[in-house]
Scaffold this motif. Structure first.
Motif, PDB file in Angstrom:
ATOM      1  N   VAL A 429       0.836  -1.198   0.000  1.00  0.00           N
ATOM      2  CA  VAL A 429       0.000   0.000   0.000  1.00  0.00           C
ATOM      3  C   VAL A 429       0.877   1.256   0.000  1.00  0.00           C
ATOM      4  CG1 VAL A 429      -1.723   1.274   1.341  1.00  0.00           C
ATOM      5  CG2 VAL A 429      -1.901  -1.217   1.127  1.00  0.00           C
ATOM      6  N   LEU A 430       1.979   1.189   0.750  1.00  0.00           N
ATOM      7  CA  LEU A 430       2.907   2.329   0.769  1.00  0.00           C
ATOM      8  C   LEU A 430       3.528   2.566  -0.603  1.00  0.00           C
ATOM      9  CD1 LEU A 430       4.930   2.111   4.088  1.00  0.00           C
ATOM     10  CD2 LEU A 430       3.194   3.787   3.430  1.00  0.00           C
ATOM     11  N   ALA A 431       3.902   1.478  -1.266  1.00  0.00           N
ATOM     12  CA  ALA A 431       4.496   1.617  -2.600  1.00  0.00           C
ATOM     13  C   ALA A 431       3.471   2.215  -3.564  1.00  0.00           C
ATOM     14  CB  ALA A 431       4.990   0.265  -3.094  1.00  0.00           C
ATOM     15  N   ALA A 432       2.239   1.734  -3.456  1.00  0.00           N
ATOM     16  CA  ALA A 432       1.177   2.281  -4.312  1.00  0.00           C
ATOM     17  C   ALA A 432       0.963   3.760  -3.999  1.00  0.00           C
ATOM     18  CB  ALA A 432      -0.112   1.492  -4.093  1.00  0.00           C
ATOM     19  N   ARG A 433       0.995   4.111  -2.700  1.00  0.00           N
ATOM     20  CA  ARG A 433       0.775   5.510  -2.291  1.00  0.00           C
ATOM     21  C   ARG A 433       1.860   6.421  -2.860  1.00  0.00           C
ATOM     22  NH1 ARG A 433       0.948   6.937   4.020  1.00  0.00           N
ATOM     23  NH2 ARG A 433       3.087   7.511   3.512  1.00  0.00           N
ATOM     24  N   LYS A 434       3.089   5.918  -2.867  1.00  0.00           N
ATOM     25  CA  LYS A 434       4.200   6.729  -3.392  1.00  0.00           C
ATOM     26  C   LYS A 434       3.939   7.158  -4.832  1.00  0.00           C
ATOM     27  CE  LYS A 434       8.540   6.107  -1.042  1.00  0.00           C
ATOM     28  NZ  LYS A 434       9.986   5.968  -1.261  1.00  0.00           N
ATOM     29  N   ILE A 435       3.387   6.242  -5.603  1.00  0.00           N
ATOM     30  CA  ILE A 435       3.105   6.587  -7.000  1.00  0.00           C
ATOM     31  C   ILE A 435       1.798   7.378  -7.105  1.00  0.00           C
ATOM     32  CG2 ILE A 435       2.711   5.669  -9.330  1.00  0.00           C
ATOM     33  CD1 ILE A 435       4.420   3.261  -8.585  1.00  0.00           C
ATOM     34  N   TYR A 436       0.805   6.953  -6.348  1.00  0.00           N
ATOM     35  CA  TYR A 436      -0.531   7.559  -6.415  1.00  0.00           C
ATOM     36  C   TYR A 436      -0.534   8.988  -5.882  1.00  0.00           C
ATOM     37  CZ  TYR A 436      -5.566   7.998  -5.266  1.00  0.00           C
ATOM     38  OH  TYR A 436      -6.870   8.414  -5.145  1.00  0.00           O
TER      39      TYR A 436
END
Lengths: 439, 439
Positions: A429-436
């Motif tokens: 989720v953190l990795a997704a948040r970084k891009i999102y």
């Protein structure tokens, strides 16, 4: 009675055979397997070399007698195909010294893969880690040696090197790539497992083997020579499609081209498993994924279509996982390097995180690298290195990518959270948040 | 300068505060927190009771000073809201003996949840496992007792009972339901963790507590009486929405109704976290999910919308996980019982499997129950019990259900396979196959 002939008794072949017997009790199913083993698992060979188990029958999910007696399959082990004539629906087989002819109505090719080799002067001390049927003699031979060269730093090379190193052997691993597993993960990710390998194995990177001489005791590379007691060649496999060359349409690495029903260019002739080509759902191009979960499902699909029930194999996303000691390394989809090669403009995020709440004992490091398409934020790939809960997280992405998920979808995944096995903000989720959201 | 007021410094509140500061450096962000702790994790309290860690500051992701100094947030701890007037955008707070008035332009309600109680005659030996701010005194009190009644067999009751039992306490767990975690998993699944609990805890099932008397030392149920040294009430929580009753539209269990932007019935007033209602993506009805991952993401969404960047919280699928000793129990989506209650006609599959290849040491049991909609094979829910790789497999379903995946999609998931941590046929894939292909 309709006759189905299956060539190859591995994952795909036995999966197909069992399903056809179940779906079409009236069909006669014959399986030809060249060794004495069926439904075998080559992926277990390194663990056998490591000494984690001793009974080679454990390589088989079921033994031949089970398929013959319980499932009513005409299974013929130790049976090699001499000649296959696809136009005439006819095969000639060799059992011991006898030659026999078999006609069929449907054919499923499940001949798997064979190891790729390098130039060498004989097989005496040159070994391949491939078929479980030869695992016992391989282990006996390797355990008697002291210093062993392993050629190849891909999954099989790494697992073999680990096994031999744990057994106390001096291992020289010679790999053409810049870092181990370079066809699986990006270089930045490799720094999270490389130091441990370097401390235990004599790693020779960026070095190409030219020849193995002196019956496996001398490895000559473009940078030098290695004197060893024996050499394991583990540079990869290729589709075992020689039997059908000129008779069927071949594709990537000469794998057999099929449609979604696993039917080849010839009606009534199917291919499944390592010998079959697949379709990559991300690149929308042909691909070749020689792993057991794919093979089993291809066998399943072929069986249904042979039985007249339409099922389609949707394609692959390219899931891989291996481990070195306690560290698991896996990927799904495309690495950044691959994505760039396929002309995607990408956004990526690399997250280092922990696997448990900060107050919970035993927390481990985990690294997640997420790659997304810049244009529409669709996820293209993930790479994960860690010691626990790596498998399931890879599967999240296998399913997500298959369903066309974006980084937004992954960010809003309602992830499970328990302090003993997770953090509130999951690394995915953190990795997704970084891009999102840019962080 | 626009002023944002956030009531509640838990997961949702601090997540929102941090993002607003980042997105809108010109906004003034004030957070009111009634205790001395912020960004705290109530889910850690049972592990603190078990003695797995001793520093109560570990309950906080960051300490208050971090938010004040590093993130420039006007954070006021030990500050209780006396009165909130939403129409006038005005709040009255109490800090120690001082009363102060604060006006705001935007309000985010992140007041969390409060424990539900049963009838009792005083708080002396009646305890609640809730706020980390009171964990130290709670632990001191409970560790001094010998025989403890725990009321409630949901997640919190089970985790508390486990912690106290591990600490050597005699635990009587009294639960109204037919089996523990009955609001989380179906009865068939409970048989895979129940025997272990029964062997260690005095479980009283199907028994309703009428009253706790004698200052926590006597528990009276509809079936009998229990003399104990103290009583923990852990029957659940409810949205802490008393402050806004009559001022905002309330929904499920009196949680605050919001739109997808987390904005309440009043413009400029947002709600996030345990106090906010959510929307269930499976039932298409309002729902209430008081867990930290959801709270954090709601806070994130509220922050973006306060900052003028539209983000939408897509809804929930109902992910839960807990553990008893080494066994993890989790679910995503609807159980069969819930699905039936929501009038779905369902198909289901229950699979018992192993977590590693048959030849790999250390394999553990794992059970997967998959529930799908009969009509379109869309997955409605999953329940998993096991000792390893439960979390990630739950997340697979959290993402799959969110993306509307069918059993066919799950069957064809290209799952990761490594003998040390998986079987070729993953239990999720097997469960999907049972529904997709009848076996």
């Amino acid at each position: 009675m309709q006759r189905v002939l299956i060539i190859g008794g591995g994952a795909a072949g036995m999966s197909a055979a069992s399903w056809i017997r179940r779906l079409s009790p009236d069909m006669k199913v014959t399986v030809l397997e060249s060794t004495q083993m069926v439904s075998h698992a080559p992926c277990g060979v390194p663990y056998f070399l490591e000494g984690l188990f001793d009974d080679p029958n454990l390589f088989m999910t079921y033994e031949p007698s089970f398929f013959i007696e319980k499932r009513g399959i005409d299974l013929r082990i130790n049976t090699r195909v001499k000649e296959l004539n696809i136009k005439d629906r006819h095969v000639t087989v060799e059992i011991k010294d006898k030659v026999e002819s078999i006609d069929y109505d449907y054919l499923i090719l499940a001949t798997g893969s064979v190891p790729i080799t390098v130039k060498n002067d004989g097989t005496e001390r040159v070994y391949f880690v491939h078929h479980p049927a030869h695992a016992s003699e391989l282990r006996k031979a390797l355990w008697s040696l002291n210093k062993i060269a392993v050629i190849g730093g891909g999954i099989l090379g790494i697992e073999t090197a680990e096994a031999l190193s744990v057994k106390g052997k001096k291992v020289v691993l010679i790999h053409r790539g810049k870092y181990p597993l370079n066809r699986m993960v990006d270089e930045d990710i490799s720094s999270f497992f490389l130091p441990k390998m370097i401390s235990e194995i004599d790693l020779r990177l960026g070095e190409a083997v030219l020849e193995v001489r002196d019956k496996g005791r001398l490895v000559i590379t473009d940078k030098g020579e290695y004197k060893v007691d024996g050499t394991v060649i583990a540079i990869g496999v290729r589709p075992n499609s020689d039997l059908v060359k000129g008779q069927l349409k071949l594709g990537v690495y000469d794998s057999i081209v099929t449609n979604e029903k696993m039917e080849t260019s010839e009606k009534g002739v199917f291919a499944a498993g390592d010998v079959a080509q697949s379709f990559n759902l991300i690149t929308k191009q042909s691909d070749w994924v020689p792993y057991a979960p794919v093979a089993n499902k291809m066998g399943f699909v072929a069986a249904f279509n042979v039985s007249g029930i339409e099922k389609k194999f949707p394609g692959v996303v390219g899931t891989m996982i291996t481990k070195y000691r306690e560290t698991l390394v896996g990927k799904v989809g495309l690495t950044s390097a691959e994505a760039t090669r396929y002309n995607f403009k990408i956004k990526e995020a690399l997250v280092k995180h922990k696997t448990r709440a900060r107050y919970y004992p035993g927390s481990k490091d985990i690294w997640v690298k997420l790659i997304a398409n810049e244009k529409d934020s669709r996820i293209l790939g993930v790479e994960i290195v860690g010691q626990e809960e790596v498998l399931g997280r890879l599967d999240v992405l296998a399913e997500a990518i298959m369903k066309g998920a974006t980084v937004e979808d992954l960010f809003f995944m309602e992830n499970a959270y328990l302090p003993a096995v997770a953090r509130v903000w999951d690394p995915l989720v953190l990795a997704a948040r970084k891009i999102y959201a840019g962080d």
